[in-house]
Design a protein around this motif. Structure first.
Motif, mmCIF file in Angstrom:
data_model
loop_
_atom_site.group_PDB
_atom_site.id
_atom_site.type_symbol
_atom_site.label_atom_id
_atom_site.label_comp_id
_atom_site.label_asym_id
_atom_site.label_seq_id
_atom_site.Cartn_x
_atom_site.Cartn_y
_atom_site.Cartn_z
ATOM 1 N N MET A 118 28.278 55.124 36.280
ATOM 2 C CA MET A 118 29.354 54.797 37.194
ATOM 3 C C MET A 118 28.852 54.645 38.618
ATOM 4 N N LEU A 119 27.958 55.536 39.047
ATOM 5 C CA LEU A 119 27.401 55.424 40.396
ATOM 6 C C LEU A 119 26.630 54.113 40.562
ATOM 7 N N ALA A 120 25.904 53.714 39.523
ATOM 8 C CA ALA A 120 25.171 52.443 39.579
ATOM 9 C C ALA A 120 26.139 51.260 39.636
ATOM 10 N N GLU A 121 27.216 51.324 38.842
ATOM 11 C CA GLU A 121 28.213 50.248 38.855
ATOM 12 C C GLU A 121 28.838 50.104 40.242
ATOM 13 N N ALA A 122 29.210 51.237 40.852
ATOM 14 C CA ALA A 122 29.821 51.193 42.182
ATOM 15 C C ALA A 122 28.828 50.661 43.210
ATOM 16 N N ALA A 123 27.570 51.093 43.119
ATOM 17 C CA ALA A 123 26.537 50.615 44.051
ATOM 18 C C ALA A 123 26.309 49.116 43.904
ATOM 19 N N ASP A 124 26.476 48.612 42.671
ATOM 20 C CA ASP A 124 26.300 47.177 42.418
ATOM 21 C C ASP A 124 27.537 46.359 42.768
ATOM 22 N N SER A 128 36.892 48.575 40.355
ATOM 23 C CA SER A 128 37.699 49.236 39.331
ATOM 24 C C SER A 128 39.152 48.832 39.557
ATOM 25 N N HIS A 129 40.022 49.406 38.759
ATOM 26 C CA HIS A 129 41.450 49.115 38.888
ATOM 27 C C HIS A 129 41.998 49.533 40.253
ATOM 28 N N VAL A 130 41.413 50.574 40.849
ATOM 29 C CA VAL A 130 41.931 51.066 42.133
ATOM 30 C C VAL A 130 41.135 50.567 43.335
ATOM 31 N N THR A 131 40.106 49.767 43.131
ATOM 32 C CA THR A 131 39.363 49.195 44.260
ATOM 33 C C THR A 131 40.298 48.243 45.007
ATOM 34 N N PRO A 132 40.401 48.407 46.323
ATOM 35 C CA PRO A 132 41.304 47.531 47.085
ATOM 36 C C PRO A 132 40.936 46.054 46.885
ATOM 37 N N PRO A 133 41.943 45.201 46.725
ATOM 38 C CA PRO A 133 41.650 43.774 46.538
ATOM 39 C C PRO A 133 40.972 43.149 47.742
ATOM 40 N N THR A 134 41.019 43.831 48.877
ATOM 41 C CA THR A 134 40.374 43.315 50.085
ATOM 42 C C THR A 134 38.890 43.664 50.145
ATOM 43 N N ALA A 135 38.405 44.475 49.188
ATOM 44 C CA ALA A 135 36.989 44.858 49.186
ATOM 45 C C ALA A 135 36.129 43.616 48.966
ATOM 46 N N ALA A 136 35.054 43.526 49.732
ATOM 47 C CA ALA A 136 34.156 42.376 49.611
ATOM 48 C C ALA A 136 33.481 42.373 48.247
ATOM 49 N N SER A 137 33.490 41.241 47.606
ATOM 50 C CA SER A 137 32.908 41.107 46.273
ATOM 51 C C SER A 137 31.398 41.321 46.317
ATOM 52 N N GLY A 138 30.891 42.126 45.388
ATOM 53 C CA GLY A 138 29.456 42.338 45.266
ATOM 54 C C GLY A 138 28.873 43.355 46.224
ATOM 55 N N THR A 139 29.698 43.965 47.053
ATOM 56 C CA THR A 139 29.196 44.992 47.968
ATOM 57 C C THR A 139 29.515 46.367 47.384
ATOM 58 N N PRO A 140 28.719 47.378 47.726
ATOM 59 C CA PRO A 140 28.975 48.716 47.169
ATOM 60 C C PRO A 140 30.413 49.170 47.405
ATOM 61 N N VAL A 141 30.957 49.814 46.399
ATOM 62 C CA VAL A 141 32.323 50.308 46.453
ATOM 63 C C VAL A 141 32.313 51.722 47.007
#
Length: 193
Positions: A118-124, A128-141
């Motif tokens: 999960m940490l690797a997925e977030a870093a990549d 997730s379902h709760v990640t804000p839609p405004t989060a930049a694509s491909g940047t660490p969550v």
């Protein structure tokens, strides 16, 4: 049993090659536990619903009870036994101990492997379902408590140690630079750490 229902294969587990001859119906979980003596991954539900059998396959988390062993040739499999570096525990293992993130311990190996993935997925930058839609694509969550709970929701804990598990994952992620704290320093951590 007919010879056509068994295959010889090499499984690469915890950086070691293991040559096995297995029935085609053998799950990766059963190969690990019954043929290789790697009993960290647990058989909980045997239906991919509890996460107790979670391992890493090529760095991504997977329920080993749902994978056929014969389909894993050429892949790198990491179990909880392979997380430590010799005698040095993986940072997540250390955080689970420090944060008292387990009670009976049955789910802990799966929780640990899932958290590593999960940490690797977030870093990549995988949302997730709760990640804000405004989060930049491909940047660490940014791993808030809600993000961690959502991403770890496939791993059940019968004892209910979820708050401590979230604290441990957040702490390990923050120390690895893959998570941020929303309220200052991790609880219980001194300024010198």
């Amino acid at each position: 049993m007919a010879a056509g229902r068994r295959s010889e294969l090499v499984l690469h587990i915890n950086a070691e090659a293991h040559r096995l001859t297995l029935d085609h119906r053998t799950t990766l979980l059963d190969a690990l536990r019954e043929h290789l003596g790697l009993t960290g991954a647990k058989k909980g539900c045997d239906h991919g619903q509890c996460g107790a059998c979670t391992v890493l396959v090529d760095g991504r988390r997977a329920n080993s009870c749902l994978l056929l062993a014969v389909a894993q040739g050429g892949r790198r499999i990491t179990t909880v036994e392979g997380l430590a570096d010799g005698e040095r525990l993986h940072p997540l293992q250390e955080a689970f101990i420090e944060r008292d993130a387990f009670q009976c311990g049955y789910c802990t190996p799966g929780q640990l492997c899932s958290a590593v993935g999960m940490l690797a997925e977030a870093a990549d930058g995988f949302p997730s379902h709760v990640t804000p839609p405004t989060a930049a694509s491909g940047t660490p969550v940014t791993l808030t408590g809600d993000e961690i709970r959502e991403r770890m929701s496939g791993n059940l804990c019968r004892c209910g140690a979820y708050p401590r598990i979230v604290d441990a994952v957040r702490e390990a992620g923050a120390e690895a630079g893959t998570a941020t704290w929303t309220h200052g320093r991790p609880p219980g951590r001194g300024a010198a750490s």
